[in-house]
Design a protein around this motif. Structure first.
Motif, mmCIF file in Angstrom:
data_model
loop_
_atom_site.group_PDB
_atom_site.id
_atom_site.type_symbol
_atom_site.label_atom_id
_atom_site.label_comp_id
_atom_site.label_asym_id
_atom_site.label_seq_id
_atom_site.Cartn_x
_atom_site.Cartn_y
_atom_site.Cartn_z
ATOM 1 N N THR A 99 6.737 -7.320 0.873
ATOM 2 C CA THR A 99 5.866 -7.930 1.883
ATOM 3 C C THR A 99 4.634 -7.048 2.034
ATOM 4 O O THR A 99 4.761 -5.837 2.231
ATOM 5 N N GLN A 100 3.468 -7.658 1.930
ATOM 6 C CA GLN A 100 2.248 -6.876 2.078
ATOM 7 C C GLN A 100 1.440 -7.453 3.233
ATOM 8 O O GLN A 100 1.062 -8.623 3.195
ATOM 9 N N ILE A 101 1.239 -6.640 4.246
ATOM 10 C CA ILE A 101 0.471 -7.101 5.403
ATOM 11 C C ILE A 101 -0.857 -6.349 5.397
ATOM 12 O O ILE A 101 -0.910 -5.169 5.775
ATOM 13 N N PHE A 102 -1.880 -7.039 4.921
ATOM 14 C CA PHE A 102 -3.171 -6.377 4.741
ATOM 15 C C PHE A 102 -4.298 -7.175 5.377
ATOM 16 O O PHE A 102 -4.242 -8.402 5.382
ATOM 17 N N PRO A 103 -5.337 -6.505 5.828
ATOM 18 C CA PRO A 103 -6.546 -7.252 6.169
ATOM 19 C C PRO A 103 -7.215 -7.678 4.863
ATOM 20 O O PRO A 103 -6.767 -7.268 3.780
ATOM 21 N N GLU A 104 -8.240 -8.480 4.955
ATOM 22 C CA GLU A 104 -8.896 -8.963 3.732
ATOM 23 C C GLU A 104 -9.396 -7.796 2.880
ATOM 24 O O GLU A 104 -9.217 -7.755 1.679
ATOM 25 N N THR A 105 -9.989 -6.842 3.559
ATOM 26 C CA THR A 105 -10.518 -5.686 2.841
ATOM 27 C C THR A 105 -10.592 -4.493 3.793
ATOM 28 O O THR A 105 -10.620 -4.667 5.009
ATOM 29 N N ALA A 148 21.819 -4.004 -1.214
ATOM 30 C CA ALA A 148 22.009 -5.292 -1.888
ATOM 31 C C ALA A 148 20.732 -6.128 -1.860
ATOM 32 O O ALA A 148 20.372 -6.771 -2.845
ATOM 33 N N LYS A 149 20.061 -6.132 -0.702
ATOM 34 C CA LYS A 149 18.814 -6.909 -0.598
ATOM 35 C C LYS A 149 17.664 -5.984 -0.229
ATOM 36 O O LYS A 149 17.252 -5.918 0.933
ATOM 37 N N PRO A 150 17.155 -5.239 -1.206
ATOM 38 C CA PRO A 150 16.085 -4.288 -0.879
ATOM 39 C C PRO A 150 14.809 -4.978 -0.418
ATOM 40 O O PRO A 150 14.406 -6.005 -0.986
ATOM 41 N N LYS A 151 14.216 -4.440 0.645
ATOM 42 C CA LYS A 151 12.980 -5.027 1.181
ATOM 43 C C LYS A 151 11.951 -3.920 1.350
ATOM 44 O O LYS A 151 12.196 -2.942 2.065
ATOM 45 N N LEU A 152 10.829 -4.106 0.707
ATOM 46 C CA LEU A 152 9.745 -3.122 0.809
ATOM 47 C C LEU A 152 8.565 -3.766 1.522
ATOM 48 O O LEU A 152 8.157 -4.870 1.158
ATOM 49 N N THR A 153 8.083 -3.080 2.557
ATOM 50 C CA THR A 153 6.908 -3.616 3.258
ATOM 51 C C THR A 153 5.787 -2.584 3.231
ATOM 52 O O THR A 153 6.017 -1.410 3.539
ATOM 53 N N VAL A 154 4.619 -3.025 2.836
ATOM 54 C CA VAL A 154 3.447 -2.145 2.912
ATOM 55 C C VAL A 154 2.491 -2.793 3.907
ATOM 56 O O VAL A 154 2.086 -3.938 3.740
ATOM 57 N N HIS A 155 2.224 -2.042 4.955
ATOM 58 C CA HIS A 155 1.465 -2.594 6.078
ATOM 59 C C HIS A 155 0.217 -1.736 6.294
ATOM 60 O O HIS A 155 0.310 -0.523 6.398
ATOM 61 N N LEU A 156 -0.911 -2.387 6.352
ATOM 62 C CA LEU A 156 -2.160 -1.646 6.563
ATOM 63 C C LEU A 156 -2.766 -2.075 7.899
ATOM 64 O O LEU A 156 -3.041 -3.262 8.096
ATOM 65 N N LEU A 157 -2.893 -1.137 8.832
ATOM 66 C CA LEU A 157 -3.423 -1.515 10.142
ATOM 67 C C LEU A 157 -4.473 -0.514 10.607
ATOM 68 O O LEU A 157 -4.392 0.670 10.280
ATOM 69 N N THR A 158 -5.451 -1.011 11.325
ATOM 70 C CA THR A 158 -6.491 -0.099 11.796
ATOM 71 C C THR A 158 -6.327 0.117 13.297
ATOM 72 O O THR A 158 -5.845 -0.758 14.028
ATOM 73 N N GLU A 159 -6.722 1.315 13.715
ATOM 74 C CA GLU A 159 -6.597 1.667 15.135
ATOM 75 C C GLU A 159 -7.721 2.643 15.449
ATOM 76 O O GLU A 159 -7.733 3.753 14.877
ATOM 77 N N ASN A 160 -8.634 2.255 16.290
ATOM 78 C CA ASN A 160 -9.831 3.054 16.603
ATOM 79 C C ASN A 160 -10.512 3.528 15.317
ATOM 80 O O ASN A 160 -10.905 2.725 14.501
ATOM 81 N N GLU A 161 -10.549 4.839 15.133
ATOM 82 C CA GLU A 161 -11.271 5.388 13.973
ATOM 83 C C GLU A 161 -10.363 5.589 12.764
ATOM 84 O O GLU A 161 -10.725 6.280 11.824
#
Ligand SMILES: Nc1ncnc2c1ncn2[C@@H]1O[C@H](COP(=O)(O)OP(=O)(O)OP(=O)(O)O)[C@@H](O)[C@H]1O
Ligand SMILES: [Mg+2]
Length: 334
Positions: free
Chosen positions: A205-211, A240-253
């Motif tokens: 699962t990749q949770i990313f902004p557009e850029t 058995a059910k491996p789940k990898l999430t890469v999440h990119l989030l911004t916070e202030n600076e």
């Protein structure tokens, strides 16, 4: 020395009383002792100074050695992370190359059949015989087949060149310089290749902004991400059910990249050792225990960021989350 001094202060004229003269002699004797002491202290001071200079030189050398050793560690870890990526690339290249090969073999056999048919056409065969040969050699089938075979091969070749182009972006220059790059693209690319090279086939699962364009050391950031994602994949080995999430989030600076797995998580007692050099729970040959140590150094000392780890428990699931934080704006400290 005492008489000379008496002369110098005008006390050799016999004017003072015996008492005064004794007092003066004593004073001068004391001064003489003090002078001798001073000379001794000066010699000692010079000796100490020389010792200090040697110690300073030793310290400077030790510091240089340490810096060299650290540079070597970073280099060897970089090679290891590149090695992991290369495994994914090799896997990915294998597919288009094998169908280009298969297509070329088919085209080779078609060429032979064409040659046979053309020989027949040019040797005064009757129309019936020529038609029979055309059927026998399945010339019409071949004609239909040639275009998809060539198109398939071209697609394969394009895929290979795309992979090579991708790979070039991974090769980090020897002298790293900060530059602008899209962190989203880097995260996507790194996760893609590592998942491809893994035997696990995790749900990604990749949770990313557009850029998310940042100014930093792309090579170092890539190296940190490779280690975090590889660690996450390793942690889910028996899941058995491996789940990898890469999440990119911004916070202030800041921009945070969180790599989350549903492995066993980190034991409370192990948190303190996590970023220590050579701390590993992996078997010999699988892990050196340098990944997080180097990643931490790169994140904090070079990239102006931070690296932290925590466990999570949510909706009946648990695992670890590693967070890499980087400054959003071009940092003056880079
Ligand atoms: N996502 C994770 N979940 C659970 N434990 C982890 C995770 N990431 C790291 N660890 C623990 O931290 C240890 C140190 O990780 P680190 O990346 O420094 O070294 P390594 O992966 O063992 O070896 P390498 O030098 O090849 O990276 C691992 O061996 C593992 O025990
Ligand atoms: Mg590691």
């Amino acid at each position: 020395m005492t008489n000379t001094l008496l002369k110098q202060v005008g006390l050799d004229q016999g004017l003072p009383s015996q008492f005064e003269e004794n007092a003066w002699v004593e004073v001068i004797q004391r001064m003489d002792d003090i002078y001798t002491d001073l000379v001794r202290y000066q010699i000692e001071l010079e000796e100490k100074n020389t010792e200090l200079e040697h110690a300073y030189a030793d310290l400077t050398q030790a510091h240089q050695d340490l810096k060299d050793a650290q540079r070597q560690l970073i280099q060897s870890e970089k090679m290891a992370s590149l090695g992991r990526l290369v495994a994914g690339v090799a896997h990915e290249l294998n597919n288009p190359i094998s169908f280009v090969f298969a297509n070329m073999h088919a085209l080779l056999s078609y060429e032979q059949r064409f040659r046979q048919y053309l020989d027949g056409v040019h040797s005064n065969f009757s129309v019936d015989k020529r038609e029979a040969l055309r059927k026998q050699l399945r010339i019409d089938r071949i004609l239909e087949d040639i275009r998809p075979l060539i198109e398939g091969s071209m697609e394969g070749a394009e895929r290979v060149s795309e992979i090579v182009k991708n790979l070039r972006q991974f090769s980090t220059p020897a002298s790293q310089k900060p530059e602008s790059f899209d962190l989203v693209v880097l995260c996507q690319r790194t996760a893609h290749w590592l998942v491809r090279s893994s035997a696990l086939e995790p749900e990604l699962t990749q949770i990313f902004p557009e850029t998310c364009v940042i100014y930093n050391y792309e090579g170092y950031v890539s190296q940190i991400l490779v280690n975090l994602i590889q660690n996450a994949l390793d942690a889910m080995e028996n899941q058995a059910k491996p789940k990898l999430t890469v999440h990119l989030l911004t916070e202030n600076e800041w921009v945070h990249v969180e790599v989350q797995d549903n492995g066993l998580g980190i034991k409370e007692a192990d948190f303190a050792k996590l970023f220590d050099p050579f701390y590993t729970t992996k078997s010999v040959g699988k892990g050196t225990g340098l990944g997080l140590y180097i990643s931490y150094g790169l994140a904090t000392e070079h990239c102006g960021g931070a690296l932290s780890a925590r466990n999570y428990y949510q909706q009946g699931e648990n695992g670890a989350i590693f967070r890499l934080s980087l400054p959003l704006k071009a940092g003056a400290n880079l």
